[in-house]
Design an enzyme around this catalytic site. Structure first.
Site, mmCIF file in Angstrom:
data_model
loop_
_atom_site.group_PDB
_atom_site.id
_atom_site.type_symbol
_atom_site.label_atom_id
_atom_site.label_comp_id
_atom_site.label_asym_id
_atom_site.label_seq_id
_atom_site.Cartn_x
_atom_site.Cartn_y
_atom_site.Cartn_z
ATOM 1 N N ASP A 155 -0.921 -19.310 -4.012
ATOM 2 C CA ASP A 155 -0.969 -20.786 -4.332
ATOM 3 C C ASP A 155 0.044 -20.989 -5.377
ATOM 4 O O ASP A 155 0.416 -20.038 -6.153
ATOM 5 C CB ASP A 155 -2.179 -21.042 -4.717
ATOM 6 C CG ASP A 155 -2.720 -20.412 -6.044
ATOM 7 O OD1 ASP A 155 -2.636 -20.803 -7.070
ATOM 8 O OD2 ASP A 155 -3.332 -19.307 -5.874
ATOM 9 N N THR A 156 0.391 -22.242 -5.434
ATOM 10 C CA THR A 156 1.704 -22.640 -6.323
ATOM 11 C C THR A 156 1.121 -22.206 -7.906
ATOM 12 O O THR A 156 1.986 -22.209 -8.873
ATOM 13 C CB THR A 156 2.290 -24.068 -6.015
ATOM 14 O OG1 THR A 156 1.106 -25.115 -6.464
ATOM 15 C CG2 THR A 156 2.786 -24.163 -4.615
ATOM 16 N N ASP A 157 -0.092 -22.628 -8.012
ATOM 17 C CA ASP A 157 -0.675 -22.691 -9.484
ATOM 18 C C ASP A 157 -0.520 -21.348 -9.908
ATOM 19 O O ASP A 157 -0.065 -21.075 -11.162
ATOM 20 C CB ASP A 157 -2.092 -23.161 -9.393
ATOM 21 C CG ASP A 157 -2.678 -23.834 -10.697
ATOM 22 O OD1 ASP A 157 -1.788 -24.188 -11.563
ATOM 23 O OD2 ASP A 157 -3.779 -24.220 -10.954
ATOM 24 N N ASP A 158 -1.243 -20.251 -9.445
ATOM 25 C CA ASP A 158 -1.248 -18.860 -9.699
ATOM 26 C C ASP A 158 0.270 -18.489 -10.056
ATOM 27 O O ASP A 158 0.645 -17.729 -10.833
ATOM 28 C CB ASP A 158 -1.741 -17.978 -8.869
ATOM 29 C CG ASP A 158 -3.344 -17.776 -9.269
ATOM 30 O OD1 ASP A 158 -3.767 -17.038 -9.797
ATOM 31 O OD2 ASP A 158 -4.031 -18.874 -8.480
ATOM 32 N N HIS A 229 1.945 -27.395 -14.137
ATOM 33 C CA HIS A 229 2.113 -25.961 -14.339
ATOM 34 C C HIS A 229 3.235 -25.580 -13.671
ATOM 35 O O HIS A 229 4.153 -25.062 -14.118
ATOM 36 C CB HIS A 229 1.165 -25.067 -13.618
ATOM 37 C CG HIS A 229 -0.149 -25.198 -14.637
ATOM 38 N ND1 HIS A 229 -1.529 -25.018 -13.966
ATOM 39 C CD2 HIS A 229 -0.564 -25.327 -15.874
ATOM 40 C CE1 HIS A 229 -2.644 -25.020 -14.989
ATOM 41 N NE2 HIS A 229 -1.609 -25.217 -16.352
#
Length: 406
Positions: A155-158, A229
């Site tokens: 995922d892009t967030d992690d 983020h």
């Protein structure tokens, strides 16, 4: 009309077509089982997949079922309260945030704990394709997932948080992984410039009308916290002037709520959204005196509790009366402070927020946080991240001290 027609068909389906459809669905489930026996590394799809396969004739002794049931042991907690199952485990996310907190607090990038953590995170990089490849078939893989085992769904967030942490640690293998992560993350931008967590342009709401889609989220539209983020990571990597970053900043500016806050998709709620977006916008070159930042500062200060902290009740996802309101918590107070410090504030609100964190710290250096401040599915599923009460206050206080000392 389609739903009514399908219900009529359900009473007398074509036998061959029905068997083929169920077989394909079962094969899809089996193909996505992780190495640890889970599905997605989290409890809801894991349990539902076991139920579905068992109903389709997979006995508990079947290897797929056996691995799935055995893997649940790692998610089972047994203590004085009895036995219960964890909803999810977030080691990559937690490790990246812990690294960032230690660095914000002044821990040098060559500290053995940080170097060791970086080595572990580098070993969790996902180098193969996943379901995201359906919409981005030519995008090379890279990035990180949330869990121990979830190779199909980075995922892009992690990925953004891992990049922000790794780039500040002195590890010889970090740079190539960071560059792969930046390339993959940038390629996951949606058509309107924002970023969803797991997929790109997965926004069509028709599937949400299916009768069994009554829990959680089956689409992945862009959200302010994830987009923020990503922007922060891209800017840190010197990509602030690239079109993908500029479009993401534009998306964030359009997503600001009329009251000056931002909605928080993966954390509760507007305090989280605002706490993530303001630092990203300032990092991207938006002046602290710009109207969008000033409006956010005014909103945060207006929603500070009498005791000096910040809190937002989970009911805010369903009831607007709770937006920005709730008992003060360590993580939410830290989110608000991180935003205010990024906006250049040296106000009484900041001092009162810092005092709340200092006054509520336990003798062992921790903070208590009995409330849930993490969001899985708004309105359905919430998470108490046990490290949020540590990492975010440490980051907030570390950033505050840096501004005071400068």
């Amino acid at each position: 009309a389609l739903d009514r027609a399908l219900h009529r068909y359900e009473r007398r389906p074509l036998p061959g077509l029905r068997r083929a459809a169920i077989r394909r669905a079962a094969e899809w489930i089996v193909a996505r089982q992780e190495a640890d026996g889970s599905w997605g590394g989290i409890q809801p799809p894991w349990v539902y997949s076991l139920i579905a396969l068992n109903l389709e004739g997979y006995d508990v002794d079947h290897p797929v079922m056996r691995d799935g049931l055995r893997g649940l042991a790692r998610f089972t907690i047994e203590d004085e309260r009895g036995r219960r199952l964890e909803a999810c485990q977030s080691p990559v996310w937690d490790t990246a945030l812990a690294m960032g907190a230690l660095l914000d607090a002044g821990t040098p990038g060559d500290h053995p704990a940080l170097v060791q953590a970086a080595g572990w995170v580098l070993g969790e990089e996902i180098r193969g394709p996943g379901d995201w490849s359906v919409r981005r078939p030519s995008l090379p893989p890279g990035g990180w997932a949330f869990e121990f085992d979830n190779d199909g769904y980075p995922d892009t967030d992690d990925t953004a948080e891992v990049i922000l942490a790794l780039r500040r640690v002195e590890h010889p293998d970090a740079r190539p992984a960071i560059e792969r992560g930046v390339r993959w993350m940038s390629g996951m931008a949606t058509r309107d410039g924002g970023f969803g967590a797991f997929d790109a342009d997965n926004t069509r709401t028709l599937c949400t009308k299916l009768p069994f889609c009554d829990f959680g989220a089956v689409i992945d539209p862009p959200s302010a916290d994830v987009t923020a983020h990503v922007v922060e990571a891209l800017v840190a990597e010197g990509r602030g002037g690239e079109p993908v970053t500029r479009r993401a900043v534009g998306w964030l500016l359009k997503a600001q709520e009329p009251d000056g806050s931002w909605y928080g998709r993966w954390g509760a709620n507007h305090v989280y959204g605002t706490g993530t977006v303001v630092p990203a916008l300032v990092a991207a070159g938006i002046r602290p005196g710009a109207a969008c930042v000033r409006r956010a500062v005014v909103w945060l200060e207006a929603h500070q509790n009498e005791d000096g902290g910040w809190g937002e009740d989970l009911r805010s996802y369903d009831d607007p009366a709770w937006v920005g309101r709730g008992a003060s918590t360590a993580s939410q107070t830290a989110w608000a402070l991180i935003a205010l410090v990024a906006a250049g504030e040296r106000s009484p609100a900041v001092e009162r927020g810092v005092a709340w964190l200092v006054d509520h710290q336990n003798d062992d250096g921790t903070w208590d946080e009995p409330y849930f401040t993490g969001t899985g599915f708004p309105g359905d599923f919430y998470i108490n991240y046990h490290l949020y009460r540590l990492v975010f206050p440490i980051s907030a206080l570390g950033r505050y001290l840096r501004t005071v000392e400068s």
